[in-house]
Design an enzyme around this catalytic site. Structure first.
Site, PDB file in Angstrom:
ATOM      1  N   LYS A  77      75.865  50.663 -66.521  1.00 56.69           N
ATOM      2  CA  LYS A  77      76.027  50.137 -65.165  1.00 56.69           C
ATOM      3  C   LYS A  77      75.109  48.934 -64.919  1.00 56.69           C
ATOM      4  O   LYS A  77      75.494  47.986 -64.222  1.00 56.69           O
ATOM      5  CB  LYS A  77      75.762  51.247 -64.140  1.00 56.69           C
ATOM      6  CG  LYS A  77      76.794  52.386 -64.204  1.00 56.69           C
ATOM      7  CD  LYS A  77      78.211  51.869 -63.972  1.00 56.69           C
ATOM      8  CE  LYS A  77      79.240  52.977 -63.846  1.00 56.69           C
ATOM      9  NZ  LYS A  77      80.600  52.431 -63.615  1.00 56.69           N
TER      10      LYS A  77
ATOM     11  N   TYR B 138      74.654  56.052 -69.182  1.00 52.60           N
ATOM     12  CA  TYR B 138      75.381  55.641 -67.974  1.00 52.60           C
ATOM     13  C   TYR B 138      74.626  54.531 -67.234  1.00 52.60           C
ATOM     14  O   TYR B 138      75.209  53.511 -66.840  1.00 52.60           O
ATOM     15  CB  TYR B 138      75.565  56.866 -67.078  1.00 52.60           C
ATOM     16  CG  TYR B 138      76.448  56.644 -65.873  1.00 52.60           C
ATOM     17  CD1 TYR B 138      77.828  56.576 -66.003  1.00 52.60           C
ATOM     18  CD2 TYR B 138      75.896  56.535 -64.602  1.00 52.60           C
ATOM     19  CE1 TYR B 138      78.637  56.394 -64.892  1.00 52.60           C
ATOM     20  CE2 TYR B 138      76.693  56.355 -63.485  1.00 52.60           C
ATOM     21  CZ  TYR B 138      78.068  56.285 -63.635  1.00 52.60           C
ATOM     22  OH  TYR B 138      78.859  56.094 -62.532  1.00 52.60           O
TER      23      TYR B 138
END
Lengths: 79, 245
Positions: B156, B152
């Site tokens: 990002k 994740y």
């Protein structure tokens, strides 16, 4: 056939704001007419729209001069 | 200020808490909105709530063909896409040592690659019209990192780097590309946490509360607006002071 050449030149003049006299068949978009890489992408988009054809990325990379564009469109365009 | 009348926006992940708030806020400023996501019922309910100028355009962004088709669907619904909000995202948390390749790949595919494909597809029209806004919803963990979120955090952080590169490419065409990075935001995901854990989360935030999805939406409205036309390649951190970067 010269009609295609004229239409190509007209698009180049409009998009790049180039002087008509400089837009010869052998003129290179980047070296002679002051285009940057983003301008060349936009030119290809404009050709696609004007002539109703799709210019794949690998072909677009080879369109460096006014003549390259005219030749590609003569060989591929429907209009 | 921040009037979006006549603009058309596509919001991915619009069935989630933050995505829905973004769609509501853009719509309230006068924009037409295409609501994308996988939960069709939630999207339809939101469209019904918004009334005019709202369109349901479901898409599963883990599927390449569906991603490519989404822009065409949104363009045929609204005529064009002036504002793209890449908000869709998912998590598959786990310690890196135990993380499966599939969990790494899926998170990168949906959170980063789909955003790239959508951006590439909307740029064509934006270049022609000499106006565009691309806004990526990234996360504070893309900047600070977070244990258990290697995939994740990478996705990002990747979105921030991608946005900077795109911003530099198209700035001359009056197209801006920016990110909004939420901190801890109260959504369905945090509602289910035990009180003790919620208190711990809140303790890390100088503002003393979790963020509201509307706090994020306000940042998106700003970046989408005419007034933010000179802001590009930036990441707006909205986190109650949790991390000051």
């Amino acid at each position: 056939m010269s009609d295609i050449a004229e239409r190509v030149k007209k698009i180049v003049i409009e998009h790049l704001g180039a002087e008509e006299a400089k837009v010869t068949e052998n003129a290179s978009f980047i070296d002679d007419l002051g285009a940057d890489s983003l301008d060349t992408v936009e030119l290809v988009m404009a050709f696609e729209e004007e002539f109703g054809c799709e210019i794949p990325d690998d072909a677009a990379e080879k369109i460096l001069t006014v003549k390259d564009a005219i030749d590609f469109i003569k060989a591929n365009a429907a209009a | 200020m921040f009037d979006l009348t006549g603009k058309s926006a596509l919001v991915t992940g619009a069935s989630g808490g933050i995505g829905a708030a973004i769609a509501r806020a853009l719509h309230a400023q006068g924009a037409s909105v295409a609501l994308s996501g996988t939960k069709v019922e939630a999207l339809e309910a939101l469209a019904l709530e918004l009334g005019e100028r709202a369109f349901v355009t479901p898409a599963n962004l883990s599927n390449t063909a569906a991603t490519e088709a989404l822009i065409k669907t949104a363009e045929s619904a609204m005529g064009q896409v002036d504002i793209l909000v890449n908000n869709a995202g998912l998590t598959r948390d786990g310690l890196a040592m135990r993380m499966k390749d599939e969990d790494w790949q899926l998170v990168l595919d949906v959170n980063l690659t789909a955003g790239f494909r959508l951006s590439r597809a909307v740029l064509r029209g934006m270049m022609k019209r000499r106006w565009g806004r691309i806004i990526g919803i990234t996360s504070i963990v893309g900047v600070t990192g977070n244990p258990g979120q290697a995939n994740y955090a990478a996705s990002k952080a990747g979105m921030i780097g991608m946005s900077k590169a795109l911003a530099a490419e198209v700035a001359s065409r009056n197209i801006t590309v920016n990110c909004v990075a939420p901190g801890f935001i109260a959504t369905a995901m945090t509602d289910v946490l035990p009180d003790e854990q919620k208190q711990k989360l809140t303790g890390a935030v100088p503002a003393g509360r979790l963020g509201d999805p509307r706090d994020i939406a306000a940042g998106v409205v700003y970046l989408a607006s005419e007034q933010a036309g000179y802001v590009t390649g930036q990441t707006l951190h909205i986190n109650g002071g949790m991390a000051m970067i």
